[in-house]
Design an enzyme around this catalytic site. Structure first.
Site, mmCIF file in Angstrom:
data_model
loop_
_atom_site.group_PDB
_atom_site.id
_atom_site.type_symbol
_atom_site.label_atom_id
_atom_site.label_comp_id
_atom_site.label_asym_id
_atom_site.label_seq_id
_atom_site.Cartn_x
_atom_site.Cartn_y
_atom_site.Cartn_z
ATOM 1 N N GLY A 102 39.815 79.326 89.981
ATOM 2 C CA GLY A 102 39.127 80.608 89.844
ATOM 3 C C GLY A 102 38.671 80.940 88.447
ATOM 4 N N GLY A 103 37.960 80.004 87.802
ATOM 5 C CA GLY A 103 37.487 80.268 86.442
ATOM 6 C C GLY A 103 38.582 79.997 85.437
ATOM 7 N N MET A 153 38.742 77.460 95.153
ATOM 8 C CA MET A 153 38.508 78.232 96.368
ATOM 9 C C MET A 153 37.294 77.704 97.125
ATOM 10 S SD MET A 153 40.840 80.689 96.676
ATOM 11 C CE MET A 153 41.884 79.269 96.415
ATOM 12 N N GLY A 154 36.173 77.584 96.436
ATOM 13 C CA GLY A 154 34.947 77.115 97.078
ATOM 14 C C GLY A 154 35.077 75.726 97.667
ATOM 15 N N ALA A 158 23.129 76.338 91.621
ATOM 16 C CA ALA A 158 22.768 77.166 92.776
ATOM 17 C C ALA A 158 21.568 78.056 92.476
ATOM 18 C CB ALA A 158 23.963 78.015 93.205
ATOM 19 N N HIS A 212 32.445 85.903 89.655
ATOM 20 C CA HIS A 212 33.250 87.044 89.210
ATOM 21 C C HIS A 212 33.466 87.041 87.703
ATOM 22 C CE1 HIS A 212 36.191 83.776 89.603
ATOM 23 N NE2 HIS A 212 36.855 84.400 88.651
ATOM 24 N N CYS A 242 48.528 79.433 107.702
ATOM 25 C CA CYS A 242 48.468 79.752 109.125
ATOM 26 C C CYS A 242 48.312 81.264 109.267
ATOM 27 C CB CYS A 242 49.768 79.277 109.777
ATOM 28 S SG CYS A 242 49.881 79.528 111.525
#
Length: 565
Positions: free
Chosen positions: A58-59, A183-184, A246, A270, A413
């Site tokens: 996350g960065g 995450m991505g 992107a 972010h 889960c």
């Protein structure tokens, strides 16, 4: 410390950290061994994005403020008694205090700023001075399990997209997205699991290569034409990591009149300073500019985000199901003059909120033994205890077949209020009777039903307008502390950046003891129950029905709930 004088105290390329496996303890008990192993697991090179810099995902989401702090945290956890609690302030161990055996062994506060000063500019100044650390969500709270941690949530979202827009059939359809970080990186696997093909644009080739190695992405392409051809030629869902920016690729599709079926994004938008590569810049140039002119980097990155969002809006007009995946890119574009940036919805209000109303969210556990068989046994136990949920069983089967463990074996889960405590008690009993080789820890993402206030993500568009009310995650953290979670965390800025979120986390150790059973009964009931409470309070009928069925005591709603039983 192994750094030379003058070096960044957060960088040490000589270190390789891995969590201990087996049953031999470095700490005095499993209650302190558990946070020790999970802290180390966050920095395992098979888990963390940049472990030598303490960056997990996350960065700049870190596990500890610097290496000196990491060493001291380890030292304290090794000596901590079961009637003491360690306090960690933004990745720095600041105190050990007497408590009691059912209190948390660690309490963590990361990245929290007084609201008027809660912005990246002030945070970055403090960060430079060594006074703060960005904890993201599960980086600074020591319960990151690699990309698997977000795979099921992303899978559930894409399944919901297929149901809402394509009558449940994703065959022959494809998703355009950006970002293959911690995450991505879950997106390609989640997409193909849900039946979609995917092109995921990533500017850092090493991240594409890593996702290829770990089975999260199927192919790599260096041009849009190559990526499109790969998707067209495949008879089955396929994911392609496309090397590029992107902000360049998304507009190219608009210009060429090519409309994906679904459009989203998980770049680290972010954090415009550290998380998004401006158009026309190389990775090395961006690194140099971050040292020379932070303001220019931020401004140029946000302008590039605006270009990307403008393309996303146009693709939405042309028929693509377009959604924000929680990285705050719409806000960044809005600040750069894209007035209709919020015309496409966030993923939570569009697809996930009904689950949150029942306290359903990203329940996860890790095997401290390091043995994958412990996870496979718990997978089977979940199926036994929840026999009537074929969707969940299908997920567990796919996860075992397609997801590689990173670091300590773990499982994600999505289950809710009615099941979390039952599963925790079952796992604790499996430890007690020797069915599992060592204890397991149970935690969750901070992205959960009752543990986050984030108006541009989890609490976007709340029915009663309470999007920005952050009392709820504070109450969640306090209740988990009172209930006896093994460690509890309270963070600011995760997911969407400084000033845009507050959120809390908890982890509980199932060590097979009777005391653990009592703590599990409290924590794994109360934690998801706060999510049901929060959504019932906001007026959601699904949450009220769940509260009535689970016999929650909600003073302002009890008369209404009696009528629902």
């Amino acid at each position: 410390m192994t750094q030379r004088q003058g070096q960044d105290p957060r960088l040490d390329t000589s270190r390789t950290i891995r969590a201990p496996h087996g049953t031999q303890l470095r700490a005095k008990s499993w209650l302190t061994e558990a946070p020790l192993r999970m802290l180390m697991n966050n920095l395992d090179p098979d888990v963390a994005e940049h472990p030598h810099s303490l960056v997990v995902y996350g960065g700049i989401g870190r596990a500890a403020r610097n290496w000196e702090c990491f060493d001291k945290i380890v030292e304290v956890l090794e000596r901590l008694d079961d009637d003491q609690t360690l306090l960690v302030q933004s990745g720095k161990p600041v105190g050990v205090f007497p408590t009691h055996k059912n209190a948390p062994r660690v309490l963590i506060a990361n990245s929290n700023l007084v609201p008027h000063w809660a912005n990246w500019e002030h945070f970055n100044e403090l960060d430079k001075e060594g006074l703060m650390m960005y904890g993201q969500m599960t980086a600074g709270s020591w319960i990151y399990i690699g990309s698997q941690g977000i795979v099921q949530g992303t899978y559930e979202t894409f399944v919901s997209v297929a149901k809402k827009h394509f009558n449940g059939d994703a065959k022959g359809r494809w998703i355009l997205t950006g970002g293959l970080g911690g995450m991505g990186g879950a997106q390609p696997l989640a997409g193909t699991m849900a039946g979609f093909s995917m092109i995921a644009v990533e500017c850092d080739e090493s991240r594409i290569d890593y996702r290829l190695r770990t089975g999260y992405v199927d192919k790599k392409a260096t041009s849009l034409d190559e990526a499109l051809a790969m998707i067209k030629e495949s008879d089955t869902p396929i994911s392609v990591g496309l090397l590029g920016n992107a902000a360049d690729i998304f507009p190219q599709l608009v210009e060429r009149n090519i409309t994906p079926d679904v459009v989203t994004d998980q770049t680290s938008a972010h954090d415009p300073l550290n998380g998004y590569l401006p158009q026309g810049w190389s990775m090395s140039h961006a690194a140099e500019m971050r040292l020379q002119d932070e303001a220019d980097v931020v401004k140029t990155a946000k302008k590039s985000m605006a270009v990307q969002v403008k393309a996303m809006l146009e693709l939405q007009k042309r028929g693509a199901a377009t959604l924000d995946y929680g990285n705050n890119i719409r806000q960044m574009a809005l600040e750069e003059g894209i007035e209709n940036a919020f015309d496409f919805p966030g993923f939570v209000p569009a697809y996930i909120r009904p689950l949150f109303c029942e306290g359903i969210g990203p329940f996860r556990w890790a095997a401290l033994s390091g043995d994958p068989e412990d996870i496979y046994k718990t997978d089977q136990k979940v199926k036994e205890l929840i026999p009537d949920n074929p969707h969940l069983h299908n997920w567990l089967d796919m996860a075992r077949e397609r997801i590689q463990f990173q670091g300590l074996p773990a499982r994600i889960c999505w289950v809710g209020l009615k099941d979390r405590e039952r599963l925790g008690q079952a796992f604790n009993e499996m430890v007690k009777n020797g069915e599992l080789k060592a204890p397991v820890v149970i935690g969750r993402d901070h992205l959960d039903s009752g543990s986050v206030a984030s108006p541009n993500r989890e609490t976007e568009g709340m029915m009663d307008g309470s999007d920005a009310v952050s009392d709820w995650p504070l109450l969640n953290a306090l209740l988990n502390t009172a209930g006896g979670a093994t460690w509890v965390s309270l963070h600011h800025g995760g997911g969407v950046g400084m000033g845009f979120s507050q959120h809390s986390g908890m982890v509980i150790c199932c060590d097979g003891s009777d005391d653990a059973s009592e703590r599990i009964a409290r924590v794994l009931h109360n934690d998801p129950a706060t999510g049901v409470m929060r959504h019932a309070d906001a007026g959601y009928d699904i949450a009220k029905q769940c509260a009535a069925e689970q016999k929650l005591d909600l003073p302002m709603l009890n008369e209404e709930l009696k009528k629902l039983k």
